[in-house]
Design a protein around this motif. Structure first.
Motif, PDB file in Angstrom:
ATOM      1  N   LYS A  34       0.831  -1.209   0.000  1.00 59.98           N
ATOM      2  CA  LYS A  34       0.000   0.000   0.000  1.00 59.98           C
ATOM      3  C   LYS A  34       0.864   1.257   0.000  1.00 59.98           C
ATOM      4  O   LYS A  34       0.569   2.228  -0.704  1.00 59.98           O
ATOM      5  CB  LYS A  34      -0.909   0.021   1.225  1.00 59.98           C
ATOM      6  CG  LYS A  34      -2.094  -0.865   1.153  1.00 59.98           C
ATOM      7  CD  LYS A  34      -2.938  -0.660   2.405  1.00 59.98           C
ATOM      8  CE  LYS A  34      -4.118  -1.552   2.457  1.00 59.98           C
ATOM      9  NZ  LYS A  34      -4.947  -1.326   3.638  1.00 59.98           N
ATOM     10  N   LEU A  35       1.931   1.246   0.779  1.00 62.72           N
ATOM     11  CA  LEU A  35       2.806   2.416   0.836  1.00 62.72           C
ATOM     12  C   LEU A  35       3.520   2.658  -0.490  1.00 62.72           C
ATOM     13  O   LEU A  35       3.621   3.793  -0.950  1.00 62.72           O
ATOM     14  CB  LEU A  35       3.817   2.262   1.966  1.00 62.72           C
ATOM     15  CG  LEU A  35       3.245   2.361   3.377  1.00 62.72           C
ATOM     16  CD1 LEU A  35       4.322   2.036   4.397  1.00 62.72           C
ATOM     17  CD2 LEU A  35       2.654   3.713   3.629  1.00 62.72           C
ATOM     18  N   LEU A  36       4.010   1.605  -1.110  1.00 62.33           N
ATOM     19  CA  LEU A  36       4.668   1.751  -2.402  1.00 62.33           C
ATOM     20  C   LEU A  36       3.685   2.213  -3.464  1.00 62.33           C
ATOM     21  O   LEU A  36       3.987   3.123  -4.252  1.00 62.33           O
ATOM     22  CB  LEU A  36       5.316   0.431  -2.825  1.00 62.33           C
ATOM     23  CG  LEU A  36       6.026   0.447  -4.176  1.00 62.33           C
ATOM     24  CD1 LEU A  36       7.215   1.406  -4.136  1.00 62.33           C
ATOM     25  CD2 LEU A  36       6.459  -0.935  -4.568  1.00 62.33           C
ATOM     26  N   LEU A  37       2.508   1.610  -3.485  1.00 67.54           N
ATOM     27  CA  LEU A  37       1.478   2.011  -4.432  1.00 67.54           C
ATOM     28  C   LEU A  37       1.065   3.468  -4.209  1.00 67.54           C
ATOM     29  O   LEU A  37       0.883   4.226  -5.167  1.00 67.54           O
ATOM     30  CB  LEU A  37       0.270   1.084  -4.290  1.00 67.54           C
ATOM     31  CG  LEU A  37      -0.869   1.258  -5.260  1.00 67.54           C
ATOM     32  CD1 LEU A  37      -0.409   0.948  -6.677  1.00 67.54           C
ATOM     33  CD2 LEU A  37      -2.021   0.362  -4.870  1.00 67.54           C
ATOM     34  N   GLY A  38       0.941   3.872  -2.955  1.00 64.77           N
ATOM     35  CA  GLY A  38       0.584   5.253  -2.641  1.00 64.77           C
ATOM     36  C   GLY A  38       1.658   6.239  -3.049  1.00 64.77           C
ATOM     37  O   GLY A  38       1.362   7.327  -3.532  1.00 64.77           O
ATOM     38  N   LEU A  39       2.924   5.866  -2.870  1.00 66.42           N
ATOM     39  CA  LEU A  39       4.020   6.752  -3.252  1.00 66.42           C
ATOM     40  C   LEU A  39       4.052   6.966  -4.757  1.00 66.42           C
ATOM     41  O   LEU A  39       4.133   8.108  -5.234  1.00 66.42           O
ATOM     42  CB  LEU A  39       5.348   6.170  -2.772  1.00 66.42           C
ATOM     43  CG  LEU A  39       6.598   6.968  -3.116  1.00 66.42           C
ATOM     44  CD1 LEU A  39       6.609   8.267  -2.340  1.00 66.42           C
ATOM     45  CD2 LEU A  39       7.829   6.161  -2.839  1.00 66.42           C
ATOM     46  N   LEU A  40       3.965   5.900  -5.503  1.00 66.20           N
ATOM     47  CA  LEU A  40       4.011   6.015  -6.965  1.00 66.20           C
ATOM     48  C   LEU A  40       2.761   6.687  -7.523  1.00 66.20           C
ATOM     49  O   LEU A  40       2.853   7.584  -8.363  1.00 66.20           O
ATOM     50  CB  LEU A  40       4.198   4.633  -7.587  1.00 66.20           C
ATOM     51  CG  LEU A  40       5.494   3.912  -7.242  1.00 66.20           C
ATOM     52  CD1 LEU A  40       5.492   2.511  -7.822  1.00 66.20           C
ATOM     53  CD2 LEU A  40       6.685   4.705  -7.734  1.00 66.20           C
ATOM     54  N   SER A  41       1.603   6.268  -7.050  1.00 65.50           N
ATOM     55  CA  SER A  41       0.349   6.846  -7.537  1.00 65.50           C
ATOM     56  C   SER A  41       0.178   8.294  -7.079  1.00 65.50           C
ATOM     57  O   SER A  41      -0.387   9.105  -7.802  1.00 65.50           O
ATOM     58  CB  SER A  41      -0.840   6.029  -7.044  1.00 65.50           C
ATOM     59  OG  SER A  41      -0.726   4.705  -7.430  1.00 65.50           O
ATOM     60  N   GLY A  42       0.653   8.591  -5.876  1.00 64.48           N
ATOM     61  CA  GLY A  42       0.526   9.950  -5.362  1.00 64.48           C
ATOM     62  C   GLY A  42       1.285  10.962  -6.187  1.00 64.48           C
ATOM     63  O   GLY A  42       0.786  12.051  -6.462  1.00 64.48           O
ATOM     64  N   PHE A  43       2.491  10.608  -6.612  1.00 65.08           N
ATOM     65  CA  PHE A  43       3.263  11.535  -7.438  1.00 65.08           C
ATOM     66  C   PHE A  43       2.590  11.737  -8.791  1.00 65.08           C
ATOM     67  O   PHE A  43       2.501  12.859  -9.285  1.00 65.08           O
ATOM     68  CB  PHE A  43       4.697  11.023  -7.629  1.00 65.08           C
ATOM     69  CG  PHE A  43       5.546  11.954  -8.426  1.00 65.08           C
ATOM     70  CD1 PHE A  43       5.981  13.145  -7.887  1.00 65.08           C
ATOM     71  CD2 PHE A  43       5.886  11.653  -9.732  1.00 65.08           C
ATOM     72  CE1 PHE A  43       6.758  14.018  -8.622  1.00 65.08           C
ATOM     73  CE2 PHE A  43       6.663  12.519 -10.473  1.00 65.08           C
ATOM     74  CZ  PHE A  43       7.093  13.702  -9.916  1.00 65.08           C
ATOM     75  N   ILE A  44       2.104  10.663  -9.382  1.00 63.78           N
ATOM     76  CA  ILE A  44       1.434  10.766 -10.678  1.00 63.78           C
ATOM     77  C   ILE A  44       0.157  11.597 -10.549  1.00 63.78           C
ATOM     78  O   ILE A  44      -0.148  12.438 -11.411  1.00 63.78           O
ATOM     79  CB  ILE A  44       1.145   9.362 -11.238  1.00 63.78           C
ATOM     80  CG1 ILE A  44       2.455   8.663 -11.576  1.00 63.78           C
ATOM     81  CG2 ILE A  44       0.239   9.428 -12.458  1.00 63.78           C
ATOM     82  CD1 ILE A  44       2.330   7.201 -11.882  1.00 63.78           C
TER      83      ILE A  44
END
Length: 87
Positions: A34-44
């Motif tokens: 969830k944290l990795l997905l949030g980091l990548l998706s959040g920047f996009i």
């Protein structure tokens, strides 16, 4: 140009955090994924919101558009937060 840039920067940041909170509450995965997905998706998401904000001509229009999106996202977050039951 500066008011539009500042509102796009801060509005995009707030919206991306709010949208990623919704994603965090909806996705049933392990915390590290969830944290990795949030980091990548959040920047996009942040970049996409900033590009959307730059499509307006005035800072007031940008603030109104970001405000509408932020209110919608906050309502979704509130509903998800109150109905969230951890596994």
């Amino acid at each position: 140009m500066w008011p539009k840039s500042i509102i796009a920067f801060l509005g995009g940041l707030l919206l991306s955090v709010s949208i990623m909170l919704s994603l965090y509450l909806l996705v049933p995965l392990a915390i590290d994924i969830k944290l990795l997905l949030g980091l990548l998706s959040g920047f996009i998401t942040w970049v996409a919101v900033m590009v959307y904000c730059y499509s307006f001509n005035k800072g007031k229009d940008v603030a109104f558009a970001c405000g509408k999106l932020l209110i919608l996202s906050l309502v979704v977050n509130a509903v998800l937060f109150w109905s969230y039951t951890p596994l």
